[in-house]
Write an enzyme that holds these catalytic residues in place. Structure first.
Site: not given
Ligand SMILES: *[C@@H]1O[C@H](CO)[C@@H](O)[C@H](O)[C@H]1NC(C)=O
Length: 266
Positions: A74, A88, A98, A122, A214, A216-217
């Site tokens: 998503h 990061e 980075e 997902d 946190g 998503s992903g």
């Protein structure tokens, strides 16, 4: 030079309970968790998209090979100019650790349905434009063996830069929150998530004092025999917020997709 604007969400809000929502859109009353010590989760990546030279935080993800990132479907089901930042910690400070990478290809699980996150699938893989240099700031996340199921109350952390209140600022620094796993039997019982939660998902949190922070992903990092494995990809939370009792954060269960991951990566 780093130009960085506020978090915007890619995900659609799914409003009515018990419909789930993506983590970016959650309404947080209490936010647990703490700032992670810098680069203590060296497989955590920041997935950003570029508009007119500005970077926007979209999601988290996990570096699983030197040129492959795992994230949620998503997060990447709209067409964008993607950028992955490895190594990061503080989004606003260029600390020299980075590594910025372009994304040359996006692979979304073929069974993903953007209108039906509760059916699962997902998961997406991103092929980076060049290989990462591995060092103490950038490491590969370990994936669990295919089919491995965590026992109830396993020791896990969610990590990410996710927004900490509705419309509020994102965390500049990577945060972590202890989020013990909840087994499928418990999580799919009627007073928890019920049939919304499938066996291809992992639940974590949902207790009185579970923190959450946190995006998503991003990874659910679980310790098995003294080593962290990425057992989950953050997928959705209750529209009441991710600290809601008996409504744990729901993750894609990585161990259910090892065959798809192996056949997609080249
Ligand atoms: C699993 O852990 C949760 C949270 O501690 C608890 O509420 C639940 O009863 C446990 N389930 C089983 C089957 O022991």
């Amino acid at each position: 030079m780093l130009r960085f604007l506020v978090l915007t969400s890619l995900a659609a809000i799914v409003l009515a309970e018990p419909q789930p929502r993506y983590l970016e859109d959650r309404l947080e009353r209490v936010v647990g968790g703490e700032v992670a010590s810098p680069n203590s989760w060296p497989w955590q990546i920041s997935l950003q998209y570029m508009v007119d030279g500005y970077a926007y935080l979209a999601c988290g993800g996990t570096l699983i090979a030197r040129d492959w990132v795992m994230t949620a479907a998503h997060c990447v089901d709209s067409t964008r100019e993607w950028r992955v930042v490895l190594g990061e910690h503080d989004l606003l400070i260029d600390s020299g650790t980075e590594q910025n990478k372009g994304v040359s290809q996006v692979y979304i699980h073929p069974k993903w349905n953007p209108n039906n996150v509760v059916s699962g699938y997902d998961i997406a893989l991103l092929k980076l434009s060049s290989e990462a240099t591995l060092n103490s700031y950038v490491q590969l996340g370990a994936l669990p063996p295919s089919g491995q199921i965590l026992p109830n109350n396993s020791y896990c952390y969610i990590t990410g830069w996710g927004r900490t209140s509705t419309g509020g600022p994102i965390s500049d620094e990577l945060k972590q929150a202890y989020l013990p796993s909840v087994d499928h039997q418990t999580c799919s019982s009627s007073s928890w998530w019920g049939s919304t939660v499938k066996t291809t998902m992992v639940c974590a949190g949902g207790g009185e004092d579970s923190g959450c922070n946190g995006d998503s992903g991003g990874p659910l990092n679980c310790q098995v025999n003294g080593k962290y494995y990425v057992h989950g990809i953050a997928s959705f939370v209750s529209s009441y917020g991710c600290n809601t009792i008996r409504k744990p954060t729901v993750f894609t269960r990585v161990s259910a997709y090892i065959d798809w991951i192996d056949s997609t990566m080249y």
